[in-house]
Design a protein around this motif. Sequence first.
Motif, short mmCIF file in Angstrom:
data_model
loop_
_atom_site.label_atom_id
_atom_site.label_comp_id
_atom_site.label_asym_id
_atom_site.label_seq_id
_atom_site.Cartn_x
_atom_site.Cartn_y
_atom_site.Cartn_z
N ASN A 10 48.38 24.48 21.58
CA ASN A 10 47.69 23.97 20.40
C ASN A 10 46.21 23.75 20.72
O ASN A 10 45.73 24.04 21.81
N TRP A 11 45.49 23.17 19.74
CA TRP A 11 44.04 23.02 19.89
C TRP A 11 43.65 22.13 21.06
O TRP A 11 42.63 22.37 21.73
N THR A 38 52.04 34.40 21.31
CA THR A 38 51.35 33.11 21.22
C THR A 38 50.64 32.78 22.52
O THR A 38 49.49 32.32 22.52
#
Length: 333
Positions: A10-11, A38
Amino acid sequence: MINLGIIGTNWISGQFVEAALSTGEYELTAVYSRKLATAQAFGEPFGEVEYATDLHTFFGIQHMDTVYIASPNSLHFGHAKEAILAGKNVIVEKPAFSTPEEMDEIISLANEQHVFFFEAARNFHEKGFQKVRDLLPLKNEILGASFTYMKYSSRYDQVLDGGEPNIFSPHFSGGALMDLGVYLVYTAVAWFGMPNEVHYFARKVSTGVDGLGWGILRYDLFDVTIQPGKIGDSYATSEVYFDKGTLVLNGVNAIEDVVYHDRNLKQREKIEIHPAENPMAEEALNFAKVISHPTDSKYGILYEEWVELARNVNQVIYDLRKSAGIIFDADSK
């Protein structure tokens, strides 16, 4: 050079990798995700990286010595344990673990395996945070403090629509206290020590976790109030009250603006704070110093202080959560 692996794409993982690389102490070595696409999308901007879609393969990468873990909260314990057993240092995104039992087991296991465990509570490692701590008077001159971090999460919209995103799920150890409240508790415990007793009054959402809440940490001579929230916004400052004035901060999660209001002199004094461009750079550098100097007693003492602080913060958050009747799946393990 520290060879870094990543769990969680994630970020916040991206921000940590950028911070770590900016120190010149790390190289991104490997990325784990259940989906190869991903993992590749995350790692490709950082150059040549190995990818893994199963944890056995990931932890088997020999030249990877340190793993940053930013999976959902409830998965931190299992991921950290497996990494440590594979001989890796672990940097676990806050909140590191759901219960004191999990925290104790990981600390003991890391010591047994002669690797390091760090909780990535970035605000504690910022120079501005330490500067404010050094400015605080003796405890008998403190009247109390109030810390607030309340920011609406767009994922609450999913809860309103009947969903249960990880950050609001008891299955994944979610809620406001476990997310934004960690910064507030870290501040209180780092600046004032362990409280004598704690109380938390939560406004629960439909999933059973706290959307926001009000906590009281009771000390010998004063109280600290905390207000974390993810279902509304607060624009309030955070404050520490003294006999002779008040210290006003923009917040304690990322200290950028500090003013001392002196009651006797009737004047305001601005405290100069120079935050890093990347708010995770200072913690990444601190972790690197310890990892790169495993026999240096100076860094060894610092490391033990960080571990004990992480343990104490975990205990306070657990006690706050229990006082509000917030139950996680991890509590029954």
